[in-house]
Design an enzyme around this catalytic site. Sequence first.
Site, short mmCIF file in Angstrom:
data_model
loop_
_atom_site.label_atom_id
_atom_site.label_comp_id
_atom_site.label_asym_id
_atom_site.label_seq_id
_atom_site.Cartn_x
_atom_site.Cartn_y
_atom_site.Cartn_z
N GLU A 208 4.65 -2.29 13.04
CA GLU A 208 3.77 -1.44 12.61
C GLU A 208 2.60 -2.57 12.39
O GLU A 208 2.34 -3.13 11.02
CB GLU A 208 3.91 -0.64 12.03
CG GLU A 208 2.89 0.14 12.65
CD GLU A 208 3.15 1.85 11.22
OE1 GLU A 208 3.75 2.77 11.82
OE2 GLU A 208 2.69 1.96 10.00
N GLY B 120 1.02 -10.07 11.73
CA GLY B 120 2.00 -9.79 13.10
C GLY B 120 2.41 -10.72 14.25
O GLY B 120 3.58 -11.42 14.00
N ASN C 139 0.71 -1.60 0.32
CA ASN C 139 0.18 0.18 -0.09
C ASN C 139 0.53 1.36 0.07
O ASN C 139 0.75 1.98 -0.21
CB ASN C 139 -1.28 0.08 1.37
CG ASN C 139 -0.39 -0.05 2.56
OD1 ASN C 139 1.13 -0.86 2.27
ND2 ASN C 139 -0.92 0.55 3.75
N CYS D 7 -2.75 2.29 7.38
CA CYS D 7 -3.02 1.42 8.59
C CYS D 7 -3.47 2.77 9.91
O CYS D 7 -4.31 2.58 10.16
CB CYS D 7 -2.39 0.79 8.80
SG CYS D 7 -0.19 1.95 9.00
#
Length: 481
Positions: free
Chosen positions: A250, A233, A151, A284
């Site tokens: 992140e 994650g 992204n 995000c």
Amino acid sequence: MQTAENYIHGQWVKGYDAHRRGDSIDPATGEVAAHFVEATLPEVDAAIASARTAFETTTWAQQPKLRSDVLRLFADRLEQNKAQVVQTLVQLNGKLQREAEGEVMAGISELRYYAGLARNLFGRVIEMEPNVYSHIEREAIGVAAIIVPWNAPVTLLVRSLAPALAAGCTVVIKAAHQTALVHAQVMACLVVDERIPTGVIHSFVEQGSEATQHLCAHPEVDVISFTGSTHVGKQIALSTAKNLTRLSLELGGKAPAIVRADADIPAAVRGIVSGACVMAGQMCTAISRVLVQESIAADFSAQLAHALSSVKVGPGHLPGSAMGPLLDVRNRDRILGEVQAASPDCRIVLAGTVPTDTPRGGAFITPSLVATQDLSSHYVQDEIFGPLITLEHFVSDDDAVHRANATRYGLAASVWTRDFRAARNVARRIKFGNVWVNAHNRLFAEIETGGYRQSGFGRLHGVEGLNDFMETKHVFMPCND
């Protein structure tokens, strides 16, 4: 049509076997726009081994001036090639021209910032007793794995790569296959520097996850820097547990915008529309929840819905477009399904649709606005990653703080008010790593960002961005005769 290759042990690896070649799709048309070569497990193993050898046997980690100059010239070459990178980014990612230009310029700024920090990595010394010294030294951790999403493939590469190289690490990068050619164009601006020792930098592309899982579980990787979903994650954290590999994560977000009754409503509407529709909501930190004080909720809802309905959706290269497509048709249809499956406790204020004036085959959808007060709602709790915004109302600042904190995420938030004392109080009490007042998504190379709770840990950007790529060593040295 260009093909993105893998960069292993100082060279671009040719691999045009049909079974290894994949396609990158233009989200605005649904057509193939570039190719990539998928890496093999032996190639990933070779990259890790080469990175380890380079870290242990070259003087890269002991040459801060060289590392600084490499980053400085990397920035210069990226700036010289900006037009090409921006064009490819718009084509493969779908974002607006101005968003792509802003992303590349942010990457250039980040490289120059860490070029300066590379020459300022100081330790400290204390004399504990007469002629007895303790040296506190800062040194590179070793081999860094960097996993880059699609992204924002320039910014999200550079914000990990720049501090890793500044610290003196060697790196193995896994690029997203959707934007592999963008990544290759950026990497070409770096690896052309012949002063970089062979083995310091490696990069590979994968469409699946086998090679990435192998990278994350490898005992010769010292730190993993990952940007992506909370779900992935957690999988990475599990795979690294046996090696206790350091992680910089992140992860997902569910960013609330808190609008108090004393806010400048027109300015808040403009800022929230911009913060929610950036990259078609595929960011995000993009606004996904709007919390409005009850006394202004009806008026604000009407103004916000009108502004969202006026967003011009279209191809990123067209000047009139205010929001580009989603990554692909599958994700477009997913967002459509989210709106159509709204439960009875939700009110559809604005239903997103596929616009009729955009190219056939493109992944375009207009923004949606869903009102709910149910904090357990899927729309409130889960990251949807698209231009679907929830609208909630609150009574007091205490209520706003409670609602904002009612998810497992804690990456980004904003507060919209004319009362800066109240803004400071709310910002202190909400559990988010980034809080903006009367603004959203203001990010800088100099300022650390990162998440609370299940939005990850570690910090990117700023001086603290170096921490995950460095170790602190104590050297005790008595100097008595």
